[in-house]
Write a protein that holds these residues in place. Structure first.
Motif, PDB file in Angstrom:
ATOM      1  N   SER A 401     -22.052   3.463  12.201  1.00 56.73           N
ATOM      2  CA  SER A 401     -20.609   3.488  11.887  1.00 56.73           C
ATOM      3  C   SER A 401     -19.999   4.819  12.309  1.00 56.73           C
ATOM      4  O   SER A 401     -18.840   4.884  12.729  1.00 56.73           O
ATOM      5  CB  SER A 401     -20.375   3.268  10.397  1.00 56.73           C
ATOM      6  N   GLN A 442     -16.353  -2.325   8.584  1.00 53.07           N
ATOM      7  CA  GLN A 442     -17.434  -2.827   7.749  1.00 53.07           C
ATOM      8  C   GLN A 442     -16.904  -3.375   6.418  1.00 53.07           C
ATOM      9  O   GLN A 442     -17.338  -4.401   5.943  1.00 53.07           O
ATOM     10  CB  GLN A 442     -18.404  -1.664   7.485  1.00 53.07           C
ATOM     11  N   ASP A 522     -17.560  -3.452  13.257  1.00 51.21           N
ATOM     12  CA  ASP A 522     -18.649  -2.898  12.465  1.00 51.21           C
ATOM     13  C   ASP A 522     -19.173  -3.997  11.559  1.00 51.21           C
ATOM     14  O   ASP A 522     -18.574  -4.303  10.536  1.00 51.21           O
ATOM     15  CB  ASP A 522     -18.138  -1.709  11.650  1.00 51.21           C
TER      16      ASP A 522
HETATM   17 MG   LIG Z   1     -22.217   1.256   8.878  1.00 53.32          MG
END
Ligand SMILES: [Mg+2]
Ligand SMILES: Nc1ncnc2c1ncn2[C@@H]1O[C@H](COP(=O)(O)OP(=O)(O)OP(=O)(O)O)[C@@H](O)[C@H]1O
Length: 609
Positions: A401, A442, A522
């Motif tokens: 990330s 995410q 993500d």
């Molecule tokens: Mg991550």
């Protein structure tokens, strides 16, 4: 959470900065308010002078006193007084609203410009709560404080001036009680404010405990925490009771206490003044005036001391707000770039909305750490060809990330460079870069509003048809249509009424509606079931065509088709190549694939059975 912003500069002189900030745009309102306050003080003082004149005339002229004239004068004073009070209440109310609005607006605008790293160190909820409550408190204190100070202080001075002129010796005696009065009022006010604050704090803790016990009722039942919760609650209620009683005691003792001092002053004035009246060195009217003035003094004294104490207590709020407004965004266009942008703008060239395409992207020896001495990326180097799809794989916490956060310039490399078309990306306008990006994070975030407006957020000019087309492209259209209100379904705060998978799909549609050149995902598919993921996979091929993409996913099926798979380990690139190449190497990717392949096969078997 700490009680200040980490990068807060010394908030010395915060009041001065704040006052200048508030005063400049509201000059006219401030001036009117001050004039009204002064006028009220003058009228306040005049009433007693009329009374004095009436009494003296009555003693001297008896029945020939012009009572009607005095009555009319009194009426005029009264009417002007009422008008002034009405005007200043309105003005102060307006000023406080204006100040609150402008403080909040400035803080919110500033918050939007601050970099991600700022939010790592300061919880957003806490920030917003502080800003809203701090600004309203400051606005109130400034508006009503200005009023009370400009009414109270001149009134006190005016009264003493009149007293000294009327009878110097007696005036000095009454003046003697002033320091005592100020000291008592000050001590009380500080104590009362402190105690009220304690009551408020206990109260909010109590509300939190109460709230948690109710919303977390399932968890507490499962963990058999009810007894413990109850005990906590009881303890806090008891504290609250004692604190409230103390606060009440202080508040109720304050007024009588002050009254005793004022009455003592009046008593002394009456005694000494009475003696002078008897020997004829003082008129009866003057004595009456002395008595009345001494009593009148109480109001401005109380108000001014209360406001001063409050002003002092508000200093912390002021420091917080000014401190926040003085935090500089860590990531913004350099001054030279800003100058260049405006120079070109004057020539009719728009650098920010420039059509220039992103061709190549290169990470060159990028090093990055969120906290000093805890490196997250170490000499990370990666070449991305135009239109390539990159898949990042690696264990949790390996830095995947972080790689895309740096690419999006949410953070900047501490050393090394990220080059776009061969040029350091800090040489391009931030807005230009971010307008070329489509991001699915995410933890997808949806705003309160309809699903339609949430997707449109990626391109505010998109028509309904375009929104639907984007939803179709990522196959979320059918899912949305099945909801009771379709595209008009309201997203609750934080998107709580949708599953994480749905939220990710919607934010995927939102990302592609802006037709971004670089798509960043993500783990966008981690919460989508295998079936949905397969459909998504197919549409993805079409969506990714002609775009550079960075996809982070734990499912290997998602990344198998990527041009380049990058295996990240502890912030370093372990392996890099396409699926076939990496399998042939029989290294980390190979092992990962074998393990994953087994579990995914098992999963598939389970869902089929
Ligand atoms: Mg991550
Ligand atoms: N905002 C932050 N502040 C401080 N440390 C952070 C922050 N974000 C991530 N980290 C740390 O940086 C490291 C890399 O995090 P990152 O989120 O890039 O990992 P990841 O590979 O995406 O993991 P996952 O697969 O769990 O999402 C971790 O050790 C993490 O604790």
């Amino acid at each position: 959470m700490t009680d200040s912003y980490n990068s807060t500069p010394a908030a010395k002189g915060a009041w001065k900065v704040l006052f200048r900030m508030c005063y400049q745009p509201n000059k006219a309102l401030f001036h009117k308010l001050i004039v009204m306050a002064l006028a009220t003080a003058v009228i306040d003082t005049s009433f007693t002078l009329v009374t004095k004149a009436v009494v003296d005339d009555l003693v001297e002229l008896g029945a020939q006193t012009n009572l009607l004239g005095y009555g009319l004068l009194y009426l005029v004073l009264l009417l002007s007084f009422v008008a002034c009070v009405w005007a200043f209440i309105r003005l102060a109310g307006r000023l406080s609203t204006e100040l609150m609005y402008s403080l909040r607006k400035q803080s919110f605008e500033h918050l939007q410009r601050l970099s991600f790293s700022f939010y790592d160190q300061n919880a957003v909820g806490w920030l917003l709560a502080r800003i809203t409550s701090d600004s309203s408190r400051i606005a109130n204190v400034i508006a009503w404080g200005t009023l009370d100070l400009f009414w109270g202080v001149p009134l006190i001075i005016g009264i003493f001036a009149v007293l000294l002129v009327l009878n110097f010796k007696l005036g000095l005696i009454v003046l003697g009680i002033l320091p005592l009065l100020i000291a008592v009022a000050w001590v009380f006010n500080v104590k009362i404010l402190k105690s009220s604050r304690e009551v408020r704090q206990t109260n909010s803790r109590l509300t939190a405990v109460y709230n948690e016990s109710i919303s977390g009722v399932q968890t507490s039942k499962v963990l058999v925490r009810e007894e413990e919760n109850l005990r906590e609650f009881k303890g806090d209620t008891k504290t609250m009771y004692h604190q409230s009683m103390y606060n009440l005691l202080l508040s109720s003792a304050f007024y009588p206490f002050i009254n005793v001092f004022v009455s003592l002053g009046m008593g002394v004035a009456l005694w000494l003044g009475g003696l002078e009246v008897l020997v004829g060195t003082l008129t009866l009217g003057t004595l009456v005036a002395f008595m009345t003035y001494t009593r009148t003094l109480m109001d401005p004294m109380l108000e001014v001391s209360a406001k001063l104490a409050e002003l002092q207590r508000t200093t912390a709020c002021v420091e917080r707000v000014i401190g926040l407004l003085e935090v500089k965004p860590e990531i913004e266009d350099s001054d030279e770039l800003k100058a260049e942008i405006s120079r070109l703008k004057a020539m009719g060239i728009d650098m920010v909305n420039h059509e220039q395409d992103i061709e190549t992207i290169e990470f060159v020896d990028v090093c990055f750490a969120y906290k000093a001495n805890e490196p997250v990326l170490k000499n990370f180097s990666l070449n991305v060809a135009p239109g390539a799809s990159i898949a990042l794989v690696g264990a949790t916490g390996s830095g995947k990330s972080t790689v895309v956060s740096l690419l999006c310039r949410f953070y900047e490399p501490q050393s090394g460079q990220i080059l776009i078309n061969g040029k350091d990306y800090r040489q391009y306008p931030l807005e230009w870069l971010q307008s070329k990006l489509g991001i699915v994070l995410q933890t997808p975030f949806l705003f309160t509003g309809t699903i339609m407006s949430n997707i449109r957020y990626g391109n505010l000019d998109a028509s309904d048809a375009q929104v639907i087309a984007a939803a179709k492209a990522v196959n979320v259209h059918d899912i949305i249509e099945q909801m009771e209100h379709g595209y008009q379904t309201q997203v609750q705060e934080g998107g709580n009424n949708l599953s994480t998978g749905q939220k990710q799909l919607i934010s995927f549609a939102r990302a592609i509606i802006g037709d971004p050149q670089i798509l960043v995902m993500d783990e966008a598919t981690s919460s989508v079931d295998t079936q949905t993921e397969e459909i998504l996979q197919r549409s993805l091929q079409a969506v990714l065509k002609g775009r550079t993409s960075f996809v982070i996913a734990h499912r290997l099926s998602t990344i198998r088709s990527a041009d380049t798979i990058v295996v990240v380990d502890h912030g370093e690139i372990l392996e890099q190549g396409n699926h076939q190449q990496l399998l042939a190497q029989q290294g980390a990717y190979f092992n990962l694939y074998q393990k994953q392949f087994q579990t995914e096969q098992q999963e598939e078997l389970l869902t089929q059975s």
